[in-house]
Design a protein around this motif. Sequence first.
Motif, PDB file in Angstrom:
ATOM      1  N   TRP A  96      46.828 -26.367  90.688  1.00 51.03           N
ATOM      2  CA  TRP A  96      47.614 -25.334  92.579  1.00 51.03           C
ATOM      3  C   TRP A  96      46.090 -24.754  92.235  1.00 51.03           C
ATOM      4  O   TRP A  96      46.265 -25.304  93.760  1.00 51.03           O
ATOM      5  CB  TRP A  96      48.634 -24.275  91.530  1.00 51.03           C
ATOM      6  CG  TRP A  96      49.013 -23.722  92.917  1.00 51.03           C
ATOM      7  CD1 TRP A  96      50.604 -24.481  93.292  1.00 51.03           C
ATOM      8  CD2 TRP A  96      48.838 -22.710  93.294  1.00 51.03           C
ATOM      9  NE1 TRP A  96      50.763 -22.949  93.927  1.00 51.03           N
ATOM     10  CE2 TRP A  96      50.222 -22.580  94.146  1.00 51.03           C
ATOM     11  CE3 TRP A  96      48.150 -21.778  93.204  1.00 51.03           C
ATOM     12  CZ2 TRP A  96      50.001 -21.366  94.865  1.00 51.03           C
ATOM     13  CZ3 TRP A  96      48.147 -21.025  93.358  1.00 51.03           C
ATOM     14  CH2 TRP A  96      49.007 -20.669  94.999  1.00 51.03           C
ATOM     15  N   ILE A 152      54.397 -20.184  91.644  1.00 49.24           N
ATOM     16  CA  ILE A 152      54.467 -21.526  91.527  1.00 49.24           C
ATOM     17  C   ILE A 152      55.031 -22.793  90.916  1.00 49.24           C
ATOM     18  O   ILE A 152      55.801 -22.401  90.015  1.00 49.24           O
ATOM     19  CB  ILE A 152      53.069 -21.748  90.620  1.00 49.24           C
ATOM     20  CG1 ILE A 152      51.477 -20.557  91.545  1.00 49.24           C
ATOM     21  CG2 ILE A 152      52.562 -23.269  90.378  1.00 49.24           C
ATOM     22  CD1 ILE A 152      50.648 -20.524  90.331  1.00 49.24           C
ATOM     23  N   LYS A 197      49.530 -15.564  82.116  1.00 48.75           N
ATOM     24  CA  LYS A 197      49.171 -16.673  82.653  1.00 48.75           C
ATOM     25  C   LYS A 197      50.568 -17.135  83.625  1.00 48.75           C
ATOM     26  O   LYS A 197      51.152 -16.985  85.040  1.00 48.75           O
ATOM     27  CB  LYS A 197      48.438 -17.800  82.381  1.00 48.75           C
ATOM     28  CG  LYS A 197      47.482 -18.521  82.130  1.00 48.75           C
ATOM     29  CD  LYS A 197      46.891 -19.529  81.333  1.00 48.75           C
ATOM     30  CE  LYS A 197      45.783 -19.716  81.479  1.00 48.75           C
ATOM     31  NZ  LYS A 197      45.277 -21.855  81.336  1.00 48.75           N
ATOM     32  N   TYR A 198      52.142 -16.412  82.778  1.00 47.70           N
ATOM     33  CA  TYR A 198      53.165 -16.894  83.479  1.00 47.70           C
ATOM     34  C   TYR A 198      53.587 -15.318  83.922  1.00 47.70           C
ATOM     35  O   TYR A 198      54.025 -16.087  85.263  1.00 47.70           O
ATOM     36  CB  TYR A 198      54.042 -16.306  82.116  1.00 47.70           C
ATOM     37  CG  TYR A 198      55.732 -16.378  82.835  1.00 47.70           C
ATOM     38  CD1 TYR A 198      56.144 -15.478  82.629  1.00 47.70           C
ATOM     39  CD2 TYR A 198      55.831 -17.875  82.460  1.00 47.70           C
ATOM     40  CE1 TYR A 198      57.397 -16.004  82.687  1.00 47.70           C
ATOM     41  CE2 TYR A 198      57.129 -17.783  82.507  1.00 47.70           C
ATOM     42  CZ  TYR A 198      58.244 -16.213  83.365  1.00 47.70           C
ATOM     43  OH  TYR A 198      59.085 -16.641  83.094  1.00 47.70           O
ATOM     44  N   THR A 219      50.720 -27.474  86.815  1.00 45.99           N
ATOM     45  CA  THR A 219      49.610 -26.349  86.197  1.00 45.99           C
ATOM     46  C   THR A 219      48.646 -25.368  87.016  1.00 45.99           C
ATOM     47  O   THR A 219      48.636 -25.573  87.940  1.00 45.99           O
ATOM     48  CB  THR A 219      48.722 -27.051  84.899  1.00 45.99           C
ATOM     49  OG1 THR A 219      47.762 -27.333  86.105  1.00 45.99           O
ATOM     50  CG2 THR A 219      49.473 -28.069  84.585  1.00 45.99           C
ATOM     51  N   LEU A 220      48.308 -24.408  86.723  1.00 50.85           N
ATOM     52  CA  LEU A 220      47.684 -23.036  87.398  1.00 50.85           C
ATOM     53  C   LEU A 220      46.498 -24.142  88.117  1.00 50.85           C
ATOM     54  O   LEU A 220      45.755 -23.878  89.033  1.00 50.85           O
ATOM     55  CB  LEU A 220      47.331 -22.138  86.724  1.00 50.85           C
ATOM     56  CG  LEU A 220      48.663 -20.933  86.417  1.00 50.85           C
ATOM     57  CD1 LEU A 220      47.804 -20.196  85.450  1.00 50.85           C
ATOM     58  CD2 LEU A 220      48.777 -20.577  88.085  1.00 50.85           C
ATOM     59  N   ARG A 279      51.906 -16.988  87.686  1.00 52.97           N
ATOM     60  CA  ARG A 279      52.563 -17.876  88.611  1.00 52.97           C
ATOM     61  C   ARG A 279      53.950 -17.687  89.471  1.00 52.97           C
ATOM     62  O   ARG A 279      53.996 -17.939  90.069  1.00 52.97           O
ATOM     63  CB  ARG A 279      53.329 -18.917  87.526  1.00 52.97           C
ATOM     64  CG  ARG A 279      52.039 -20.041  86.609  1.00 52.97           C
ATOM     65  CD  ARG A 279      52.500 -20.495  85.299  1.00 52.97           C
ATOM     66  NE  ARG A 279      53.567 -22.080  85.864  1.00 52.97           N
ATOM     67  CZ  ARG A 279      53.485 -22.950  85.516  1.00 52.97           C
ATOM     68  NH1 ARG A 279      51.655 -23.294  85.607  1.00 52.97           N
ATOM     69  NH2 ARG A 279      53.957 -23.721  86.504  1.00 52.97           N
ATOM     70  N   LYS A 314      57.128 -25.385  88.955  1.00 59.55           N
ATOM     71  CA  LYS A 314      56.837 -25.481  87.074  1.00 59.55           C
ATOM     72  C   LYS A 314      55.964 -26.866  87.218  1.00 59.55           C
ATOM     73  O   LYS A 314      55.725 -27.761  85.721  1.00 59.55           O
ATOM     74  CB  LYS A 314      58.395 -25.286  86.527  1.00 59.55           C
ATOM     75  CG  LYS A 314      58.634 -24.536  85.369  1.00 59.55           C
ATOM     76  CD  LYS A 314      60.339 -24.673  85.018  1.00 59.55           C
ATOM     77  CE  LYS A 314      60.968 -23.306  84.728  1.00 59.55           C
ATOM     78  NZ  LYS A 314      62.006 -23.647  84.312  1.00 59.55           N
TER      79      LYS A 314
END
Length: 505
Positions: free
Chosen positions: A493, A484, A475-476, A489-490, A479, A486
Amino acid sequence: MINYKSIFTILFCFFYHHIYFCQSSEQLKIEQLLKLSDSFKRRNDLKAIKLSIEASIIAERINDSKKKVVCYLSLAECLDNVSLYKESLIYAEKALKEPVAKESKILRSQIYEIKASSYYSLDLLDQAISSYNKINDVLENDELTEAKIIRIRSHIMLSSIYLYKMNYKEVKKNIDIAQLIIDQLPVKEKKFEMRGLYGILGYYYLDQNKKDSSLIYFKKSLEEAGKRKSASRYAELHALGDFYYSTKEYEKSLNFYIATLNDLKLYSGTDDDYVAQTTKSIADIYAKLGKEDKEKLYLEKFYRQIQKNELRRKQDIQLASSLILQENNFEKESLSTKTKKLFIIVVSVFIILTSLFLGRYYYLKKKTNDLFASSKQELDYKEEIIVEQKEVTKLLEKKINNAFTEVIELAKSNDPEFYARFREVYPEFTDALLHLNPKLRVSELTLSALIFLGFNSKDISNIMNRSLSTISNRKYNLRKKLNIEKDYTLEIWFENLKKNNSTHT
């Protein structure tokens, strides 16, 4: 001359002794049922649920607040184990409303702990953090060993959640607090709690790319686990498998994953999801080693395990719902029997006292009416609980019936056709992602699709057969590739991306 005072005293002693003896007997039965329920937890949670329900019915009948809280907690834990998180939260709230929960810090903290676990499983991380912080607020100055152990667990879980959120400052802060409390424990308890702390430290340093430190703590965690006889070690073995997989030492990783499966066989029913996850990891390693026959063998085992797990979950949900419904019926029958017995006792006492104290007839009649009014009020309260439980069951049935859409089923089974079918259903979402970064890999697009469909990190971990730490890293990286901020959240977004894309269209 008849001594009325003596007769009244004899009657009072008789009824008091009868009630006290019955209540003590039923309290003992509750303790026996809960002890038996505990022995089935994690091995046969449906049996544990049934026993806890029987205990809770007795506790409600005798109106023992402490016993009710313990029964509700046991039920909440069992429901959490079979993935009925919302239902688990309902019983935790029931326990929290009991008077004894306000008096006992330990019980109140245990309620917050089971609530935090359910929130975490539902991916409601802020609520989980809030519940764990409440535990630390309640027990902050409590010097009991049991209180300290609960605080240690809460800080370790907080560090795990913050690791998932990549808030490494909070991870280290909670690890340090847990270490400080562990240092205050007796030697026996200290060693056991260090096992969990070493595990989280291993994943923390692995995320920091400090491989040497990570390996040291993973090995320490396994060493502590090995000191306890008849204790499972599969989590620690799997962690070392993850470590060597990350360093591309596939032969070592394979040995630890196979050791994980062997350990799981010793604790049947402990964690079927771990079996599937580990089996898939072994298949992936054989693929990297070019051993196609073994890769195919373990892939077949993986798919069979996934089907077995899914079938078990469906059966658990259906049977658990049935047991909760039975509890409502038992409550109604119990109330009916209680009312009849109460009526017989009241009428008998009324007749005896009326014959002895004719002059106090109207006073006794008023008391009897008050007793009936109180019984009716209690019956109404129980009926409200029954209605509430029926609504819970209806919601659960709706959840089961709506869960089997084509794309969701493909995702759950980790079907190779999943991403192709998803792209057919949501072409604008995929095109929008590729427009932002044409270099996204299929694995990253698949992860994006699972998040878009509402799967939480725990679900994705089970589907893709990767640890939560691995999913967190992916996930990081996603992002970073999508740039994306901070603050988002995914999930949020992706939802905004969907809205913006619809507007442009």
